[in-house]
Design an enzyme around this catalytic site. Structure first.
Site, PDB file in Angstrom:
ATOM      1  N   LYS A 131       3.396 -19.150   5.019  1.00  0.00           N
ATOM      2  CA  LYS A 131       2.796 -19.722   6.218  1.00  0.00           C
ATOM      3  C   LYS A 131       2.362 -18.584   7.145  1.00  0.00           C
ATOM      4  CE  LYS A 131       5.747 -20.298  10.075  1.00  0.00           C
ATOM      5  NZ  LYS A 131       6.557 -21.022  10.993  1.00  0.00           N
ATOM      6  N   ARG A 191       0.816  -1.222   0.000  1.00  0.00           N
ATOM      7  CA  ARG A 191       0.000   0.000   0.000  1.00  0.00           C
ATOM      8  C   ARG A 191       0.846   1.267   0.000  1.00  0.00           C
ATOM      9  NH1 ARG A 191      -3.161  -1.289   5.290  1.00  0.00           N
ATOM     10  NH2 ARG A 191      -0.986  -1.735   5.696  1.00  0.00           N
ATOM     11  N   HIS A 240       6.749 -27.455   9.900  1.00  0.00           N
ATOM     12  CA  HIS A 240       8.156 -27.820   9.690  1.00  0.00           C
ATOM     13  C   HIS A 240       8.509 -29.207  10.231  1.00  0.00           C
ATOM     14  CE1 HIS A 240       8.382 -23.729   8.568  1.00  0.00           C
ATOM     15  NE2 HIS A 240       8.465 -23.224   9.775  1.00  0.00           N
ATOM     16  N   ASP A 266       2.868 -23.214  15.202  1.00  0.00           N
ATOM     17  CA  ASP A 266       3.858 -22.433  14.457  1.00  0.00           C
ATOM     18  C   ASP A 266       4.978 -23.300  13.882  1.00  0.00           C
ATOM     19  OD1 ASP A 266       4.820 -19.809  13.648  1.00  0.00           O
ATOM     20  OD2 ASP A 266       6.478 -20.156  15.032  1.00  0.00           O
ATOM     21  N   LYS A 316      15.701 -26.338   2.311  1.00  0.00           N
ATOM     22  CA  LYS A 316      17.074 -26.441   2.824  1.00  0.00           C
ATOM     23  C   LYS A 316      17.822 -27.562   2.121  1.00  0.00           C
ATOM     24  CE  LYS A 316      16.143 -24.509   7.354  1.00  0.00           C
ATOM     25  NZ  LYS A 316      16.987 -23.328   7.223  1.00  0.00           N
TER      26      LYS A 316
END
Ligand code: NAP
Length: 484
Positions: free
Chosen positions: A148, A51, A240, A235, A182
């Site tokens: 994510k 924005r 992961h 999280d 990775k």
């Protein structure tokens, strides 16, 4: 050995949230490094969108500063930086408004790959998808990169999948989990499936247990309000750690192809047993020596959110029945360290007598820092004095093994962005995989919400709560040291 760099097709990459933290720290410096390595063709363009009112020179100043701050000094060449900046553009746009969209449409070129990186708050993903479609900016070959968190639970992840599916098909959607980008994580697949050595032993008959650790030294790092609604389970574990578990536990796919790999990962998630309450330890870092604890960091004096979680997980299938997977992740721990350790069982009989203490063969796949793979084996202690055994590592640090090319391993983000341009979804999560992961995580979280459970406190700078040690001790096993 210098790594081979294969250029990708010309592209227009639009980064929504192009002025945000992730763009500044990871995406833009990563694109510069790909440019330096000759992977970006001359026709490639990158357009920042957010924005903030800014002209193109203003945006280039912003990106120049990001490169100065986040690219290694040895790779900062003023001329090359200016050449990279020439490929950048900026459009002021509101994901929820109409301003800027026509301009963005006019900027898009025919005959190049179109990719749209949603590096904004997840609440805006639906608005962006709708407008990209409504303004005729995205075509049937365009790609969306979605950051994510992908949902907060199964219901919200499903809703998000449905929203995206209204305008884009699954082959266009790239849900990012940067752990999959990775080098070592991909190497895990190479080690398993490009060698005959490990796969025959890769099962409950020969593997005693698996440990997956993602330890951080940082706290909530200014993301307190988000993190307190999320916690370590949502999280880190749901995405992961589960992705890492899947790559270890999955059956060999019949080829290295996106759906073949993702089908196998999905089967692993579906084979996970529900986790029993006694197999989970939740922790929260406390305040020590004048340093604020978790609750002060997030500004919630009664928070029950976990900044640490350890779990014992079982994969219920023929291959893994009887081999526990221990997962742990947490903030403000002793060291920043992510690794997977596969501990093999004892040989059935020792010919060296009782005095020679046997130590396990362990395959350690280190994700950060110092990416590399190590295999601990027993050998004879050198020198005279009879047959004494010693446990030593066979070490393959990528930086050393690959020489010059290995010292500059591309960051996960830059590798994944190049995969998007190539149209390769292997290292991205499919919609059904994300939903299955939430379907497993949700009841675990619901259980401790119903029970009103409170995380146990642990001191910052340690390995986490004492209770987590017990999770393994009662099985006669020990966590590996968390070392930098
Ligand atoms: P951030 O620093 O808050 O940046 C948000 C960006 O979105 C800014 O460029 C902002 O610019 C733009 N924006 C906000 N509202 C907008 C709107 N209505 N229309 C258009 N643009 C808008 O966030 P971030 O940390 O970069 O995170 C971005 C995404 O990546 C999030 O989904 C986050 O969960 C994910 N992620 C971030 C990290 C990380 O390390 N930062 C790690 C993993 C995942 P304006 O205010 O100028 O519009």
């Amino acid at each position: 050995m210098v790594s081979r760099v294969i250029p990708v097709d010309p592209f227009d990459l639009v980064i929504f949230g192009g002025t945000g933290d992730l763009a500044r720290r990871k995406i833009l410096p990563g694109l510069y490094r790909r440019f330096l390595d000759g992977q970006m063709p001359p026709e490639a363009r990158v357009i920042g969108a957010a924005r903030s009112e800014m002209d193109e020179d203003g945006y280039r100043d912003f990106v120049r500063a990001a490169i100065e701050e986040f690219v290694d000094a040895r790779r900062r060449d003023p001329e090359r930086i200016e050449a990279f900046l020439e490929r950048l553009g900026y459009v002021a746009i509101d994901a929820r408004g109409t301003g800027g969209w026509q301009e963005l449409r006019d900027r898009m070129r025919a005959g190049v790959v179109r990719a749209f990186y949603f590096s904004v708050a997840p609440a805006l993903f639906g608005d962006l998808a709708e407008r990209l479609h409504g303004f005729g900016i995205a075509d049937g070959d365009s790609r969306l990169v979605v950051e994510k968190p992908f949902g907060h639970d199964l219901a919200s992840a499903r809703a998000l999948n449905t929203t995206l599916a209204a305008h884009f098909n699954e082959a266009q959607i790239y849900r990012i989990d940067h752990y999959l980008g990775k080098e070592t994580v991909q190497n895990l697949m190479a080690v398993r499936f490009a060698n005959i050595l490990f796969e025959p032993l890769w099962n409950a008959q020969y593997v005693d247990h698996v440990q997956i650790t993602v330890a951080e030294t940082v706290g909530v790092d200014g993301r307190g309000s988000y993190y307190d609604q999320s916690g370590a389970m949502r999280d880190m574990v749901q995405n992961h750690l589960m992705q890492l578990l899947c790559l270890i536990a999955m059956e060999p796919p019949n080829r290295f192809d996106p759906d073949a790999v993702r089908d196998e990962k999905l089967k692993v998630i579906r084979a996970l047993d529900p986790v029993a309450p006694e197999d989970i330890v939740r922790g929260q870092y406390g305040a020590v020596g004048g340093q604020p604890g978790y609750r002060e960091d997030v500004g919630n004096s009664d928070s029950r959110t976990e900044s640490y979680v350890a779990l014992r997980v079982h994969v219920s299938n023929w291959r893994w029945k009887g081999t526990p997977f221990y997962l742990r992740t947490g903030k403000r721990l002793r060291a920043r360290s992510s690794e997977i350790a596969i501990t093999f069982r004892e040989p059935p009989h020792s010919i060296f007598g009782e005095d020679e203490r046997w130590k396990e063969n362990v395959l350690v796949i280190r994700l950060q820092p110092n990416e590399g793979i190590k295999l601990r084996v027993m050998i004879k202690e050198p020198g005279p004095g009879g047959m004494r055994l010693v446990n030593v590592p066979l070490d393959m640090s990528f930086a050393e093994a690959l020489g010059e090319g290995g010292t500059d391993i591309p960051d996960a983000y830059e590798r994944l962005i190049m995969d998007v341009i190539r149209g390769n979804q292997t290292l991205f999560m499919r919609g059904d995989e994300v939903e299955a992961a939430w379907a497993w995580t949700d009841p675990v979280i619901a259980e401790w919400v119903d029970a009103g459970s409170r995380p146990v406190s642990y001191d910052p700078g340690t390995s986490g709560p004492e209770d987590a040690l017990m999770l393994m001790h009662r099985d006669g096993r020990r966590w590996r040291e968390i070392t930098p």
